[in-house]
Motif scaffolding. Structure first.
Motif, PDB file in Angstrom:
ATOM      1  N   ASN A  57      13.806   3.721   3.115  1.00 54.71           N
ATOM      2  CA  ASN A  57      14.672   2.581   3.391  1.00 54.71           C
ATOM      3  C   ASN A  57      14.074   1.824   4.566  1.00 54.71           C
ATOM      4  O   ASN A  57      13.254   2.368   5.327  1.00 54.71           O
ATOM      5  N   ILE A  58      14.468   0.587   4.721  1.00 51.17           N
ATOM      6  CA  ILE A  58      13.848  -0.280   5.723  1.00 51.17           C
ATOM      7  C   ILE A  58      14.047   0.259   7.138  1.00 51.17           C
ATOM      8  O   ILE A  58      13.112   0.281   7.954  1.00 51.17           O
ATOM      9  N   GLU A  59      15.261   0.713   7.442  1.00 48.44           N
ATOM     10  CA  GLU A  59      15.553   1.192   8.798  1.00 48.44           C
ATOM     11  C   GLU A  59      14.646   2.360   9.185  1.00 48.44           C
ATOM     12  O   GLU A  59      14.078   2.390  10.285  1.00 48.44           O
ATOM     13  N   SER A  60      14.489   3.320   8.271  1.00 53.23           N
ATOM     14  CA  SER A  60      13.658   4.490   8.565  1.00 53.23           C
ATOM     15  C   SER A  60      12.180   4.128   8.640  1.00 53.23           C
ATOM     16  O   SER A  60      11.441   4.626   9.507  1.00 53.23           O
ATOM     17  N   LEU A  61      11.745   3.270   7.733  1.00 55.24           N
ATOM     18  CA  LEU A  61      10.331   2.886   7.719  1.00 55.24           C
ATOM     19  C   LEU A  61       9.946   2.121   8.977  1.00 55.24           C
ATOM     20  O   LEU A  61       8.830   2.267   9.489  1.00 55.24           O
ATOM     21  N   GLU A  62      10.862   1.314   9.497  1.00 52.42           N
ATOM     22  CA  GLU A  62      10.575   0.558  10.725  1.00 52.42           C
ATOM     23  C   GLU A  62      10.360   1.497  11.914  1.00 52.42           C
ATOM     24  O   GLU A  62       9.578   1.187  12.819  1.00 52.42           O
ATOM     25  N   LYS A  63      11.062   2.628  11.910  1.00 53.07           N
ATOM     26  CA  LYS A  63      10.936   3.571  13.023  1.00 53.07           C
ATOM     27  C   LYS A  63       9.571   4.241  13.032  1.00 53.07           C
ATOM     28  O   LYS A  63       9.105   4.693  14.077  1.00 53.07           O
ATOM     29  N   MET A  64       8.945   4.333  11.849  1.00 54.90           N
ATOM     30  CA  MET A  64       7.607   4.918  11.768  1.00 54.90           C
ATOM     31  C   MET A  64       6.594   3.793  11.953  1.00 54.90           C
ATOM     32  O   MET A  64       6.019   3.272  11.002  1.00 54.90           O
ATOM     33  N   THR A  65       6.408   3.401  13.192  1.00 52.99           N
ATOM     34  CA  THR A  65       5.615   2.210  13.511  1.00 52.99           C
ATOM     35  C   THR A  65       4.180   2.285  13.001  1.00 52.99           C
ATOM     36  O   THR A  65       3.551   1.256  12.773  1.00 52.99           O
ATOM     37  N   GLU A  66       3.665   3.509  12.821  1.00 49.69           N
ATOM     38  CA  GLU A  66       2.290   3.638  12.354  1.00 49.69           C
ATOM     39  C   GLU A  66       2.110   3.097  10.937  1.00 49.69           C
ATOM     40  O   GLU A  66       0.989   2.762  10.524  1.00 49.69           O
ATOM     41  N   LEU A  67       3.206   2.984  10.190  1.00 50.15           N
ATOM     42  CA  LEU A  67       3.133   2.467   8.821  1.00 50.15           C
ATOM     43  C   LEU A  67       2.991   0.942   8.790  1.00 50.15           C
ATOM     44  O   LEU A  67       2.480   0.374   7.825  1.00 50.15           O
ATOM     45  N   GLY A  68       3.480   0.288   9.820  1.00 50.35           N
ATOM     46  CA  GLY A  68       3.404  -1.170   9.870  1.00 50.35           C
ATOM     47  C   GLY A  68       4.368  -1.870   8.930  1.00 50.35           C
ATOM     48  O   GLY A  68       4.195  -3.052   8.616  1.00 50.35           O
ATOM     49  N   VAL A  69       5.400  -1.141   8.478  1.00 50.02           N
ATOM     50  CA  VAL A  69       6.376  -1.718   7.554  1.00 50.02           C
ATOM     51  C   VAL A  69       7.620  -2.134   8.330  1.00 50.02           C
ATOM     52  O   VAL A  69       8.327  -1.293   8.885  1.00 50.02           O
ATOM     53  N   GLU A  87       0.830  -1.207   0.000  1.00 49.92           N
ATOM     54  CA  GLU A  87       0.000   0.000   0.000  1.00 49.92           C
ATOM     55  C   GLU A  87       0.863   1.255   0.000  1.00 49.92           C
ATOM     56  O   GLU A  87       0.567   2.232  -0.689  1.00 49.92           O
ATOM     57  N   LEU A  88       1.948   1.228   0.780  1.00 50.91           N
ATOM     58  CA  LEU A  88       2.839   2.383   0.845  1.00 50.91           C
ATOM     59  C   LEU A  88       3.556   2.600  -0.487  1.00 50.91           C
ATOM     60  O   LEU A  88       3.678   3.733  -0.961  1.00 50.91           O
ATOM     61  N   ALA A  89       4.010   1.520  -1.097  1.00 51.46           N
ATOM     62  CA  ALA A  89       4.734   1.626  -2.364  1.00 51.46           C
ATOM     63  C   ALA A  89       3.847   2.172  -3.473  1.00 51.46           C
ATOM     64  O   ALA A  89       4.344   2.810  -4.421  1.00 51.46           O
ATOM     65  N   ASN A  90       2.546   1.943  -3.369  1.00 47.52           N
ATOM     66  CA  ASN A  90       1.607   2.407  -4.390  1.00 47.52           C
ATOM     67  C   ASN A  90       0.962   3.749  -4.051  1.00 47.52           C
ATOM     68  O   ASN A  90       0.143   4.248  -4.830  1.00 47.52           O
ATOM     69  N   ASN A  91       1.340   4.305  -2.913  1.00 48.14           N
ATOM     70  CA  ASN A  91       0.881   5.637  -2.521  1.00 48.14           C
ATOM     71  C   ASN A  91       1.939   6.640  -3.007  1.00 48.14           C
ATOM     72  O   ASN A  91       2.905   6.941  -2.299  1.00 48.14           O
ATOM     73  N   GLU A  92       1.772   7.132  -4.222  1.00 44.58           N
ATOM     74  CA  GLU A  92       2.817   7.935  -4.858  1.00 44.58           C
ATOM     75  C   GLU A  92       3.156   9.195  -4.074  1.00 44.58           C
ATOM     76  O   GLU A  92       4.329   9.583  -3.981  1.00 44.58           O
ATOM     77  N   ALA A  93       2.146   9.863  -3.523  1.00 42.37           N
ATOM     78  CA  ALA A  93       2.400  11.100  -2.790  1.00 42.37           C
ATOM     79  C   ALA A  93       3.252  10.846  -1.546  1.00 42.37           C
ATOM     80  O   ALA A  93       4.264  11.527  -1.304  1.00 42.37           O
ATOM     81  N   GLU A  94       2.866   9.844  -0.744  1.00 46.02           N
ATOM     82  CA  GLU A  94       3.606   9.533   0.477  1.00 46.02           C
ATOM     83  C   GLU A  94       5.000   8.991   0.152  1.00 46.02           C
ATOM     84  O   GLU A  94       5.984   9.351   0.811  1.00 46.02           O
ATOM     85  N   ARG A  95       5.060   8.172  -0.864  1.00 43.74           N
ATOM     86  CA  ARG A  95       6.354   7.597  -1.255  1.00 43.74           C
ATOM     87  C   ARG A  95       7.313   8.693  -1.696  1.00 43.74           C
ATOM     88  O   ARG A  95       8.499   8.672  -1.331  1.00 43.74           O
ATOM     89  N   SER A  96       6.827   9.650  -2.481  1.00 45.16           N
ATOM     90  CA  SER A  96       7.677  10.749  -2.954  1.00 45.16           C
ATOM     91  C   SER A  96       8.224  11.559  -1.790  1.00 45.16           C
ATOM     92  O   SER A  96       9.392  11.973  -1.797  1.00 45.16           O
ATOM     93  N   LYS A  97       7.385  11.796  -0.784  1.00 45.97           N
ATOM     94  CA  LYS A  97       7.834  12.536   0.397  1.00 45.97           C
ATOM     95  C   LYS A  97       8.938  11.782   1.127  1.00 45.97           C
ATOM     96  O   LYS A  97       9.929  12.369   1.565  1.00 45.97           O
ATOM     97  N   LEU A  98       8.757  10.477   1.277  1.00 44.15           N
ATOM     98  CA  LEU A  98       9.746   9.663   1.985  1.00 44.15           C
ATOM     99  C   LEU A  98      11.064   9.605   1.217  1.00 44.15           C
ATOM    100  O   LEU A  98      12.148   9.647   1.806  1.00 44.15           O
ATOM    101  N   ILE A  99      10.968   9.520  -0.108  1.00 40.39           N
ATOM    102  CA  ILE A  99      12.177   9.501  -0.931  1.00 40.39           C
ATOM    103  C   ILE A  99      12.915  10.821  -0.803  1.00 40.39           C
ATOM    104  O   ILE A  99      14.139  10.862  -0.611  1.00 40.39           O
ATOM    105  N   ALA A 100      12.164  11.940  -0.908  1.00 38.96           N
ATOM    106  CA  ALA A 100      12.771  13.267  -0.833  1.00 38.96           C
ATOM    107  C   ALA A 100      13.423  13.526   0.521  1.00 38.96           C
ATOM    108  O   ALA A 100      14.442  14.218   0.610  1.00 38.96           O
TER     109      ALA A 100
END
Length: 306
Positions: free
Chosen positions: A129-141, A111-124
């Protein structure tokens, strides 16, 4: 006249290299080759039979999850009304069960990978990356979710859904890449966190010495290990099977670069590197023979590189 046609047919068969190259190809690459052999049979250029090719195709399908395709070939061999063996039906049920299990476990990242707006923000912001995404526990990634996503991509490939597998592998690999910094306003994402225009602009820059930027010849990966090399092989295979030759050319370069990188670091033995290069030479034939511009030139260069 009949004797001449028979001689042409026999000569053509003697030049059939399918048995020679097949040990060095992914199993799935054999299916387009067998389709080509079928076309030669229809043109009466080789003295094989369609039944023999169908039998070979069915044998190759057994280790895969392409159960519907296998059932079609079974009926081609045994008749349209033939009863499908129970083991085939059981395999089909297990495939769908496994697909559902894998789908459920990877939903958060999908779902996150297909959310272009959120993904673009995270890339920018440098958080794709896995380490950063894990810290944002609300994402569940988590790393486990991402690994299940990779397994799902591999399973889809084994089912013959090459385009879906390609898209998923690109999303997975993007988590490990380190492209040059960009702003959220720059172009839409192209599946690897890089738009075509952005990629072109970056590739033309002369100041690519930033130690934080990955290798552009390897999808901007900074490092590679045996697991990521397998993902690169998967990308190459998918591009070949969906006949995306431009993408296949880039993937071929990435695999070659990864093999040499691992060999230079001593992370692979000389024998393993030789095996990988041997596979690469055979897989490259698909790419080079479908490149009408510099295919032959690039093939000679690869085959003569020490």
């Amino acid at each position: 006249m009949a004797e001449e046609e028979s001689k042409v047919s026999t000569d053509a068969a003697s030049w059939d290299l399918t048995p020679r190259v097949s040990p060095y190809l992914d199993l799935h690459m054999m299916f387009p080759l067998l389709e080509y052999v079928d076309s030669l049979i229809s043109s009466e250029l080789i003295p094989y039979s369609h039944q023999d090719v169908a039998a070979a195709r069915l044998k190759l399908l057994r280790p895969t999850h392409m159960v519907d395709y296998a059932m079609d070939i079974y009926r081609e061999l045994h008749g349209a009304e033939a009863e499908i063996p129970a083991e085939m039906e059981e395999q089909k049920a297990k495939v769908f069960e496994t697909l559902e299990e894998l789908r459920t476990g990877r939903d958060a990242f999908d779902e996150l990978a297909n959310n272009e707006a959120e993904r673009s923000k995270l890339i920018a912001s440098g958080k794709w990356n896995i380490e950063s995404l894990e810290k944002m526990t609300e994402l569940g990634v988590t790393a486990a979710v991402v690994e299940q996503y990779r397994q799902n991509a591999k399973f889809k490939f084994d089912c013959g859904d090459y385009q879906a597998a390609l898209d998923m592998l690109e999303d997975y690999l993007s988590l490990f890449t380190s492209p040059p910094a960009t702003s959220a306003e720059e172009d839409e994402d192209d599946g690897m966190g890089l738009s075509e225009n952005t990629r072109d602009r970056r590739d033309n820059k002369d100041d690519q010495t930033d130690e934080n930027v990955g290798n552009p010849a390897m999808y901007y990966l900074k490092t590679v290990d045996s697991d990521l090399l397998q993902v690169l092989w998967g990308l190459l295979s998918c591009h070949i099977l969906v006949e995306n030759w431009e993408g296949a050319s880039a993937a071929l370069t990435a695999v070659k670069t990864a093999i040499e990188t691992l060999a230079e670091k001593g992370d692979t033995t000389a024998l393993e590197a030789l095996e990988q290069r041997t596979w690469l030479l055979h897989w490259s034939l698909f790419v080079f023979w479908n490149d009408s511009s510099k295919g032959l030139e690039n093939m000679v260069e690869l085959f003569t590189t020490e």
